[in-house]
Write a protein that holds these residues in place. Structure first.
Motif, PDB file in Angstrom:
ATOM      1  N   GLU A 163      -0.254  18.833 -39.194  1.00 20.87           N
ATOM      2  CA  GLU A 163      -0.663  19.442 -37.934  1.00 20.87           C
ATOM      3  C   GLU A 163      -2.011  20.127 -38.093  1.00 20.87           C
ATOM      4  OE1 GLU A 163       2.222  22.062 -36.231  1.00 20.87           O
ATOM      5  OE2 GLU A 163       3.783  20.533 -36.227  1.00 20.87           O
ATOM      6  N   PRO A 164      -2.768  20.185 -37.011  1.00 23.63           N
ATOM      7  CA  PRO A 164      -4.058  20.890 -37.045  1.00 23.63           C
ATOM      8  C   PRO A 164      -3.850  22.395 -36.899  1.00 23.63           C
ATOM      9  CG  PRO A 164      -3.645  20.059 -34.865  1.00 23.63           C
ATOM     10  CD  PRO A 164      -2.498  19.580 -35.714  1.00 23.63           C
ATOM     11  N   TRP A 207      -3.897  22.442 -31.324  1.00 22.91           N
ATOM     12  CA  TRP A 207      -3.911  21.142 -30.666  1.00 22.91           C
ATOM     13  C   TRP A 207      -3.458  21.264 -29.225  1.00 22.91           C
ATOM     14  CZ3 TRP A 207       0.189  17.845 -33.735  1.00 22.91           C
ATOM     15  CH2 TRP A 207       1.396  18.510 -33.767  1.00 22.91           C
ATOM     16  N   ARG A 208      -3.902  20.283 -28.450  1.00 27.06           N
ATOM     17  CA  ARG A 208      -3.511  20.200 -27.045  1.00 27.06           C
ATOM     18  C   ARG A 208      -2.962  18.794 -26.825  1.00 27.06           C
ATOM     19  NH1 ARG A 208      -8.302  20.259 -24.172  1.00 27.06           N
ATOM     20  NH2 ARG A 208      -8.096  18.038 -23.784  1.00 27.06           N
ATOM     21  N   ARG A 209      -1.781  18.752 -26.222  1.00 27.62           N
ATOM     22  CA  ARG A 209      -1.163  17.460 -25.924  1.00 27.62           C
ATOM     23  C   ARG A 209      -1.090  17.273 -24.413  1.00 27.62           C
ATOM     24  NH1 ARG A 209       4.000  17.695 -29.977  1.00 27.62           N
ATOM     25  NH2 ARG A 209       3.144  19.460 -31.059  1.00 27.62           N
ATOM     26  N   ILE A 234      -1.550  13.449 -28.260  1.00 29.74           N
ATOM     27  CA  ILE A 234      -2.507  14.481 -28.657  1.00 29.74           C
ATOM     28  C   ILE A 234      -3.856  14.195 -28.004  1.00 29.74           C
ATOM     29  CG2 ILE A 234      -3.665  15.624 -30.577  1.00 29.74           C
ATOM     30  CD1 ILE A 234      -1.316  14.641 -32.347  1.00 29.74           C
ATOM     31  N   GLN A 282      -6.411  16.765 -28.016  1.00 31.09           N
ATOM     32  CA  GLN A 282      -7.429  17.493 -28.765  1.00 31.09           C
ATOM     33  C   GLN A 282      -6.834  18.036 -30.061  1.00 31.09           C
ATOM     34  OE1 GLN A 282      -8.986  21.148 -26.940  1.00 31.09           O
ATOM     35  NE2 GLN A 282     -11.036  20.310 -27.250  1.00 31.09           N
ATOM     36  N   TRP A 283      -7.497  17.762 -31.163  1.00 29.16           N
ATOM     37  CA  TRP A 283      -7.082  18.187 -32.503  1.00 29.16           C
ATOM     38  C   TRP A 283      -8.181  19.099 -33.027  1.00 29.16           C
ATOM     39  CZ3 TRP A 283      -3.144  15.777 -35.751  1.00 29.16           C
ATOM     40  CH2 TRP A 283      -3.197  16.143 -37.098  1.00 29.16           C
ATOM     41  N   ALA A 289      -6.817  12.395 -38.191  1.00 31.38           N
ATOM     42  CA  ALA A 289      -6.776  13.091 -36.902  1.00 31.38           C
ATOM     43  C   ALA A 289      -7.361  12.217 -35.803  1.00 31.38           C
ATOM     44  CB  ALA A 289      -7.530  14.416 -36.993  1.00 31.38           C
ATOM     45  N   SER A 326      -5.643  11.327 -32.180  1.00 32.94           N
ATOM     46  CA  SER A 326      -6.090  12.178 -31.084  1.00 32.94           C
ATOM     47  C   SER A 326      -7.294  11.588 -30.370  1.00 32.94           C
ATOM     48  CB  SER A 326      -6.456  13.552 -31.653  1.00 32.94           C
ATOM     49  OG  SER A 326      -7.001  14.380 -30.670  1.00 32.94           O
ATOM     50  N   VAL A 335     -11.479  15.183 -31.659  1.00 27.60           N
ATOM     51  CA  VAL A 335     -11.319  15.984 -32.870  1.00 27.60           C
ATOM     52  C   VAL A 335     -12.462  16.996 -32.901  1.00 27.60           C
ATOM     53  CG1 VAL A 335     -11.221  15.964 -35.395  1.00 27.60           C
ATOM     54  CG2 VAL A 335     -10.249  14.052 -34.095  1.00 27.60           C
TER      55      VAL A 335
END
Length: 182
Positions: free
Chosen positions: A66-67, A70-72, A78, A80-81, A95, A99, A102
């Protein structure tokens, strides 16, 4: 005996004119015993700069899948990582495969410059990678004023972010080192 995380509560009132995001966010940040105040401050700034109702903190330093944030989307994909510091190129490639976007936020000054000079040629080929430098002095200033409970008013306009709280007046101007082609 294992050390436990330090819990910090931060109430943010964000007015981001640049992104048209106006919201309150009640955050609970768990600071791992090995995490420095500077890194925690950088995580908080990463949230502020990318604030969204679906932005979440990852499980932390101990989880490599996991970063940092993050936004899913609503289907669980995903969007945004977000990574902090100077991640390995292989981690960023992984990533990028998972995603749509990144983001790397450097917050350590000169070590970030060295990391970029070593990796720039290969990282520039990643179509969805953005690298942002946070001014080290401002990250340090926020780290020095962290409290267990904080309230911050945040205003972002024309690329400048102002943080105002009881013990803090901070102006932050992140620098975009690399962005995907338009």
């Amino acid at each position: 005996m294992a050390l436990s995380a330090t819990i910090r509560k931060v109430e943010l009132q964000i007015s981001d004119i640049d992104r048209n995001h106006y919201a309150s966010h009640a955050l609970t940040l768990a600071q791992h015993p090995s995490e420095t105040d500077e890194r925690l401050a950088a995580r908080l700034l990463a949230f502020i700069l990318h604030a969204d109702e679906r932005l979440e903190f990852g499980r932390g330093l101990s989880n490599e899948d996991e970063p940092d944030l993050w936004r899913r989307d609503y289907s669980g994909q995903i969007e945004q990582w977000i990574e902090l510091g100077q991640p390995d190129e292989s981690r960023l490639r992984k990533a990028a495969g998972r995603s749509r976007q990144v983001v790397v936020l450097n917050y350590s000054g000169n070590p970030g410059d060295v990391w970029w000079s070593r990796n720039a040629a290969s990282l520039k080929r990643m179509k969805q990678l953005t690298v942002i430098d946070l001014p080290h002095a401002q990250v340090r200033q926020l780290a020095d004023t962290l409290q267990r409970t904080m309230r911050l008013d945040v205003l972002t306009q024309d690329g400048e972010t102002q943080l105002m709280g009881d013990a803090l007046q901070l102006v932050l101007v992140p620098t975009i080192r690399h962005a995907p082609p338009a």
